[in-house]
Design a protein around this motif. Sequence first.
Motif, mmCIF file in Angstrom:
data_model
loop_
_atom_site.group_PDB
_atom_site.id
_atom_site.type_symbol
_atom_site.label_atom_id
_atom_site.label_comp_id
_atom_site.label_asym_id
_atom_site.label_seq_id
_atom_site.Cartn_x
_atom_site.Cartn_y
_atom_site.Cartn_z
ATOM 1 N N LEU A 116 -4.913 3.658 6.776
ATOM 2 C CA LEU A 116 -3.883 4.664 6.519
ATOM 3 C C LEU A 116 -2.640 4.091 5.846
ATOM 4 O O LEU A 116 -2.091 4.694 4.916
ATOM 5 N N PHE A 117 -2.201 2.917 6.319
ATOM 6 C CA PHE A 117 -0.890 2.396 5.898
ATOM 7 C C PHE A 117 -0.968 1.089 5.114
ATOM 8 O O PHE A 117 0.061 0.525 4.764
ATOM 9 N N GLY A 118 -2.194 0.646 4.846
ATOM 10 C CA GLY A 118 -2.344 -0.644 4.188
ATOM 11 C C GLY A 118 -2.350 -0.606 2.678
ATOM 12 O O GLY A 118 -2.417 -1.661 2.036
ATOM 13 N N TRP A 119 -2.294 0.594 2.095
ATOM 14 C CA TRP A 119 -2.237 0.671 0.633
ATOM 15 C C TRP A 119 -1.017 -0.111 0.126
ATOM 16 O O TRP A 119 0.095 0.067 0.588
ATOM 17 N N ASN A 120 -1.241 -1.000 -0.832
ATOM 18 C CA ASN A 120 -0.193 -1.825 -1.446
ATOM 19 C C ASN A 120 0.423 -2.834 -0.459
ATOM 20 O O ASN A 120 1.414 -3.485 -0.788
ATOM 21 N N ARG A 121 -0.155 -2.948 0.751
ATOM 22 C CA ARG A 121 0.327 -3.934 1.715
ATOM 23 C C ARG A 121 -0.708 -5.032 1.977
ATOM 24 O O ARG A 121 -0.341 -6.122 2.419
ATOM 25 N N VAL A 122 -1.961 -4.718 1.750
ATOM 26 C CA VAL A 122 -3.018 -5.718 1.859
ATOM 27 C C VAL A 122 -3.789 -5.726 0.546
ATOM 28 O O VAL A 122 -3.671 -4.794 -0.273
ATOM 29 N N ARG A 123 -4.578 -6.753 0.335
ATOM 30 C CA ARG A 123 -5.363 -6.828 -0.883
ATOM 31 C C ARG A 123 -6.409 -5.716 -0.915
ATOM 32 O O ARG A 123 -6.873 -5.263 0.134
ATOM 33 N N PRO A 124 -6.801 -5.283 -2.123
ATOM 34 C CA PRO A 124 -7.791 -4.200 -2.226
ATOM 35 C C PRO A 124 -9.088 -4.497 -1.476
ATOM 36 O O PRO A 124 -9.656 -3.598 -0.854
ATOM 37 N N GLY A 125 -9.533 -5.746 -1.543
ATOM 38 C CA GLY A 125 -10.758 -6.104 -0.827
ATOM 39 C C GLY A 125 -10.604 -5.955 0.673
ATOM 40 O O GLY A 125 -11.523 -5.514 1.361
ATOM 41 N N MET A 126 -9.431 -6.330 1.197
ATOM 42 C CA MET A 126 -9.166 -6.192 2.628
ATOM 43 C C MET A 126 -9.090 -4.723 3.017
ATOM 44 O O MET A 126 -9.551 -4.334 4.093
ATOM 45 N N HIS A 127 -8.509 -3.919 2.154
ATOM 46 C CA HIS A 127 -8.427 -2.485 2.452
ATOM 47 C C HIS A 127 -9.818 -1.858 2.485
ATOM 48 O O HIS A 127 -10.122 -1.024 3.370
ATOM 49 N N LEU A 128 -10.672 -2.254 1.555
ATOM 50 C CA LEU A 128 -12.049 -1.765 1.574
ATOM 51 C C LEU A 128 -12.762 -2.219 2.845
ATOM 52 O O LEU A 128 -13.514 -1.443 3.455
ATOM 53 N N PHE A 129 -12.520 -3.458 3.259
ATOM 54 C CA PHE A 129 -13.124 -3.963 4.492
ATOM 55 C C PHE A 129 -12.690 -3.116 5.684
ATOM 56 O O PHE A 129 -13.501 -2.789 6.559
ATOM 57 N N ALA A 130 -11.416 -2.742 5.723
ATOM 58 C CA ALA A 130 -10.916 -1.881 6.796
ATOM 59 C C ALA A 130 -11.611 -0.522 6.763
ATOM 60 O O ALA A 130 -11.970 0.036 7.813
ATOM 61 N N THR A 131 -11.803 0.015 5.563
ATOM 62 C CA THR A 131 -12.499 1.295 5.430
ATOM 63 C C THR A 131 -13.926 1.188 5.951
ATOM 64 O O THR A 131 -14.415 2.089 6.654
ATOM 65 N N ILE A 132 -14.592 0.084 5.618
ATOM 66 C CA ILE A 132 -15.964 -0.128 6.091
ATOM 67 C C ILE A 132 -15.996 -0.228 7.615
ATOM 68 O O ILE A 132 -16.880 0.342 8.275
ATOM 69 N N MET A 133 -15.029 -0.927 8.189
ATOM 70 C CA MET A 133 -14.991 -1.085 9.646
ATOM 71 C C MET A 133 -14.719 0.249 10.351
ATOM 72 O O MET A 133 -15.278 0.525 11.413
ATOM 73 N N VAL A 134 -13.882 1.068 9.755
ATOM 74 C CA VAL A 134 -13.620 2.387 10.336
ATOM 75 C C VAL A 134 -14.896 3.232 10.302
ATOM 76 O O VAL A 134 -15.256 3.883 11.292
#
Length: 402
Positions: A116-134
């Motif tokens: 939800l809040f990681g856009w522009n705060r974490v790397r794109p790959g990390m954000h995708l990883f978070a999406t996969i984990m959710v």
Amino acid sequence: MNWDVETLSRIQFAFTIMFHYIFPPFSIGLGLLLVIYESLYLITKKKIYETITRFWVKIFAANFSIGVASGIVMEFEFGTNWSAYSRFVGDIFGSPLAAEGIFAFFLESGFLAILLFGWNRVRPGMHLFATIMVAFGSMMSGFWIVVANSWQQTPVAYEIVEDFGIRRAVITDFWAMIFNPSAMIRFAHVIVGAWVQGAFLVLSVSAYYLLKGKNIEFAKRSFAIALGLAAMASLAQPILGHTHAQVVAEWQPAKLAAFEGLYETQTQAPLYLVGWTNPETRETKGIAIPGMLSFLAHGDIDAEVTGLDAFPEEDWPPVNGVFQSYHMMVALGMLFIGLTTLSLFFLWRGTLFKQTWLLKLYLPAVALPVLANQLGWISAERGRQPGSCRDSSGRARASPHR
């Protein structure tokens, strides 16, 4: 109707769980689509896929919140409505529910903050990883809940002990309890049904934008990808449903007999497409395919299928209610196959988004997978009330929920 405490408890719990079950399938289906949309963004670098992902993340978060809140009420009702049952099977039933909280819900909710809040705060790959984990966490929540429910359908790996004059069921083999005979196929059936429901939500909203002539590129890409998932999942459901029915035939023959209004044990048992069954006269009338139930249940048109006459009448499920809910679920599944296959044909022809009549069908169609999933659970739960199951030796015995 006798409005006693048990009946009122059943009504309250049924309302609670049916309301709650509107939301988890949306989370599971949307979660997978979020992974697909964001993966396409990272692969193609096209901004439109980021826009699509950001939009559906907001819908996912709102849906997730309501699902969590309604689920808490359901958990409390295990103790308020079914305290005796909870004491009796708490050692078993509570284990997968605790695992769901520890290994699935915490995983899903923990990475949800990054989603939800990681856009522009974490790397794109990390954000995708978070999406996969959710998305993975939402499916694992479904896994543990289905395991708990499946043990009620096909109870194994337990024994009854008595401590201080109190009888209770305890686990004898944790892994056998988790992988009980119906758990894996029911999990697959539930998850794929959730994919259909989540995909139809995207299809409905996207169709609305297309018909209004707004956000056209966003709507077309959202629609096309969701349509692919909806079609794939819809086509998979009959295969999974067939395998599930074979497990029901082996372990819950009374339920299968109620599904098809089969009152007499017989060979070449018919499969009803539509009909009406009367438990008082023990007759089922409608359009049937002779021998098809025997073939689907046992792979042989001449195979014997156990009828309700093999069980005391007081152990029968509410036959007509189960018969109708089961057949309505199947009919809706066939509708999803027809609708999505036709839409794929027009997509292949390049004329899908010109078919306004078809897009209009998708606007209310979002409610149909919700109804199908509800009917599936009604069939499963009413079909085991009181019903029977079989132990590991194949002998019929009463289910421990009684």
